[in-house]
Design a protein around this motif. Structure first.
Motif, mmCIF file in Angstrom:
data_model
loop_
_atom_site.group_PDB
_atom_site.id
_atom_site.type_symbol
_atom_site.label_atom_id
_atom_site.label_comp_id
_atom_site.label_asym_id
_atom_site.label_seq_id
_atom_site.Cartn_x
_atom_site.Cartn_y
_atom_site.Cartn_z
ATOM 1 N N GLY A 129 0.777 -1.232 0.000
ATOM 2 C CA GLY A 129 0.000 0.000 0.000
ATOM 3 C C GLY A 129 0.804 1.276 0.000
ATOM 4 N N ARG A 130 2.088 1.208 -0.337
ATOM 5 C CA ARG A 130 2.932 2.406 -0.343
ATOM 6 C C ARG A 130 3.034 2.960 -1.764
ATOM 7 N N PRO A 131 2.779 4.261 -1.944
ATOM 8 C CA PRO A 131 2.734 4.841 -3.293
ATOM 9 C C PRO A 131 4.063 4.740 -4.033
ATOM 10 N N LEU A 132 3.979 4.245 -5.266
ATOM 11 C CA LEU A 132 5.123 4.199 -6.168
ATOM 12 C C LEU A 132 5.082 5.333 -7.178
ATOM 13 N N ALA A 133 3.873 5.777 -7.530
ATOM 14 C CA ALA A 133 3.703 6.866 -8.498
ATOM 15 C C ALA A 133 2.417 7.609 -8.185
ATOM 16 N N VAL A 134 2.444 8.925 -8.401
ATOM 17 C CA VAL A 134 1.295 9.782 -8.106
ATOM 18 C C VAL A 134 1.112 10.784 -9.240
ATOM 19 N N LEU A 135 -0.101 10.863 -9.767
ATOM 20 C CA LEU A 135 -0.469 11.886 -10.737
ATOM 21 C C LEU A 135 -1.795 12.503 -10.308
ATOM 22 N N VAL A 136 -2.045 13.718 -10.713
ATOM 23 C CA VAL A 136 -3.333 14.351 -10.439
ATOM 24 C C VAL A 136 -3.958 14.786 -11.745
ATOM 25 N N GLY A 137 -5.290 14.812 -11.761
ATOM 26 C CA GLY A 137 -6.026 15.224 -12.944
ATOM 27 C C GLY A 137 -7.377 15.776 -12.545
ATOM 28 N N PRO A 138 -8.148 16.289 -13.501
ATOM 29 C CA PRO A 138 -9.472 16.844 -13.190
ATOM 30 C C PRO A 138 -10.435 15.761 -12.728
ATOM 31 N N GLY A 139 -11.393 16.156 -11.908
ATOM 32 C CA GLY A 139 -12.282 15.190 -11.287
ATOM 33 C C GLY A 139 -13.136 14.400 -12.253
ATOM 34 N N GLN A 140 -13.456 14.946 -13.420
ATOM 35 C CA GLN A 140 -14.319 14.244 -14.356
ATOM 36 C C GLN A 140 -13.550 13.282 -15.247
ATOM 37 N N GLY A 141 -12.236 13.251 -15.125
ATOM 38 C CA GLY A 141 -11.412 12.401 -15.979
ATOM 39 C C GLY A 141 -11.629 10.925 -15.694
ATOM 40 N N GLY A 142 -11.568 10.105 -16.750
ATOM 41 C CA GLY A 142 -11.742 8.671 -16.589
ATOM 42 C C GLY A 142 -10.515 8.009 -15.985
ATOM 43 N N ASP A 143 -10.722 6.803 -15.444
ATOM 44 C CA ASP A 143 -9.616 6.059 -14.840
ATOM 45 C C ASP A 143 -8.756 5.355 -15.883
ATOM 46 N N ALA A 144 -9.399 4.687 -16.839
ATOM 47 C CA ALA A 144 -8.649 3.897 -17.821
ATOM 48 C C ALA A 144 -7.629 4.721 -18.613
ATOM 49 N N PRO A 145 -7.965 5.943 -19.080
ATOM 50 C CA PRO A 145 -6.967 6.717 -19.831
ATOM 51 C C PRO A 145 -5.730 7.072 -19.006
ATOM 52 N N MET A 146 -5.858 7.042 -17.672
ATOM 53 C CA MET A 146 -4.725 7.398 -16.815
ATOM 54 C C MET A 146 -3.896 6.193 -16.393
ATOM 55 N N CYS A 147 -4.367 4.988 -16.726
ATOM 56 C CA CYS A 147 -3.674 3.786 -16.261
ATOM 57 C C CYS A 147 -2.231 3.725 -16.755
ATOM 58 N N LEU A 148 -2.059 3.803 -18.069
ATOM 59 C CA LEU A 148 -0.708 3.680 -18.630
ATOM 60 C C LEU A 148 0.207 4.845 -18.240
ATOM 61 N N PRO A 149 -0.283 6.109 -18.203
ATOM 62 C CA PRO A 149 0.587 7.184 -17.710
ATOM 63 C C PRO A 149 1.040 6.977 -16.271
ATOM 64 N N VAL A 150 0.149 6.466 -15.405
ATOM 65 C CA VAL A 150 0.545 6.222 -14.013
ATOM 66 C C VAL A 150 1.594 5.117 -13.950
ATOM 67 N N LEU A 151 1.378 4.046 -14.710
ATOM 68 C CA LEU A 151 2.363 2.965 -14.709
ATOM 69 C C LEU A 151 3.697 3.441 -15.287
ATOM 70 N N ALA A 152 3.637 4.324 -16.285
ATOM 71 C CA ALA A 152 4.868 4.857 -16.878
ATOM 72 C C ALA A 152 5.620 5.747 -15.896
ATOM 73 N N ALA A 153 4.914 6.281 -14.902
ATOM 74 C CA ALA A 153 5.550 7.161 -13.918
ATOM 75 C C ALA A 153 6.295 6.386 -12.830
ATOM 76 N N ILE A 154 6.154 5.061 -12.816
ATOM 77 C CA ILE A 154 6.872 4.257 -11.822
ATOM 78 C C ILE A 154 8.338 4.155 -12.222
ATOM 79 N N ARG A 155 9.212 4.705 -11.396
ATOM 80 C CA ARG A 155 10.655 4.633 -11.620
ATOM 81 C C ARG A 155 11.342 4.534 -10.261
ATOM 82 N N VAL A 156 11.792 3.338 -9.931
ATOM 83 C CA VAL A 156 12.464 3.109 -8.655
ATOM 84 C C VAL A 156 13.961 2.981 -8.924
ATOM 85 N N PRO A 157 14.768 3.973 -8.514
ATOM 86 C CA PRO A 157 16.197 3.941 -8.818
ATOM 87 C C PRO A 157 16.920 2.799 -8.100
#
Length: 286
Positions: free
Chosen positions: A153-181
């Motif tokens: 349950g510990r955050p690996l990536a965080v993005l914010v967007g407008p409240g009316q935005g869908g979940d599915a379109p944000m899936c791949l951008p959120v996964l792309a934001a995961i970068r653990v050095p």
């Protein structure tokens, strides 16, 4: 700890070396710990910047420091360092869960002009989007926090967007934001072992991308998609399968959300607060 101290000494010792230092003849920073404690206090209590107790220092300094750390990547740098330490110790569960939550935007956060329907910049979340990540959903003006968390349950990536935005379109951008050095040589780890998500993330594009990357998809198929596939017969393809036992672990993402009401005008500062909450989550569980 007292009410004027949000972090333990041990927790502060872990992040203190990561704080920026002024070089040359510039004016030195006010005590970092005092200011960071004030920032944490402000978001924990949900007060206006002006109402932060004077024991944390001038409220202007506290706000400016948070504004600077949100935009220059300091919060992200600390977050990445904590994840790198955990990964090196084998403490990250790479069964990653993804989800979103809607938070109301206070009237003080919605006074800036917004370009409605503006394209969101997910490649660099520290750039202010034209719509300031504020949109109108059923609950009024709101912001969505999109999280990808590890199996604990510990955050690996965080993005914010407008409240009316869908979940599915944000899936791949959120996964792309995961970068653990890596602490040593090597490229950052970006690929989960599995992705757990609810039916809102069920789409052919998402499943295809996960297969391409060799990531196990643990996403149930909604009834309407099942019916559409069956009506097409053999052309509809095979049914989506997933491990129901593994899917039970998805509830960790529900517990990971910190319900931060949005008082910040700029999306960059609001996201900085969410990343700071993620830092505290890693400090408490390592």
């Amino acid at each position: 700890m007292s009410r004027a101290q949000e972090l333990s000494d041990i927790q502060w010792e872990r992040i203190a070396p990561l704080m920026p230092q002024v070089k040359g003849r510039s004016r030195p920073f006010r005590d970092h710990r005092q200011v960071v404690e004030g920032i944490v206090y402000r978001y924990r209590c949900g007060v206006a910047w002006r109402d932060v107790p004077e024991s944390f220092g001038p409220w202007q300094t506290i706000w400016k420091r948070h504004d600077r750390f949100s935009s220059d990547g300091t919060w992200d740098k600390i977050h990445a360092a904590l994840m790198a330490e955990a990964d090196a110790a084998g403490q990250i569960d790479w069964a990653v869960s993804i989800d979103s939550t809607i938070n109301r935007a206070h009237q003080h956060a919605t006074i800036l002009p917004r370009a409605r329907g503006a394209a969101e910049n997910h490649k660099n979340p520290r750039l202010e989007p034209a719509d300031h990540a504020i949109g109108r959903s059923r609950g009024g003006l709101s912001t969505k926090i999109h999280h990808a968390v590890d199996g604990r349950g510990r955050p690996l990536a965080v993005l914010v967007g407008p409240g009316q935005g869908g979940d599915a379109p944000m899936c791949l951008p959120v996964l792309a934001a995961i970068r653990v050095p890596r602490l040593g040589p090597g490229r950052p780890r970006t690929r989960p072992a599995a992705v757990l998500a609810d039916k809102a993330y069920s789409s052919r594009a998402i499943r295809a991308e996960l297969r391409r990357r060799g990531v196990v998809s643990v996403i149930p198929e909604p009834g309407d998609q099942q019916g559409h596939r069956k009506r097409r017969g053999s052309a509809g393809g095979r049914p989506a399968t997933y491990d129901a036992a593994t899917y039970k672990g998805r509830n960790v993402v529900e517990r990971a959300f910190c319900l931060l009401s949005r008082y910040d005008k700029h999306a960059v500062n609001y996201r900085g607060a969410v990343v700071l909450a993620a830092i505290l989550s890693w400090l408490r569980t390592q």
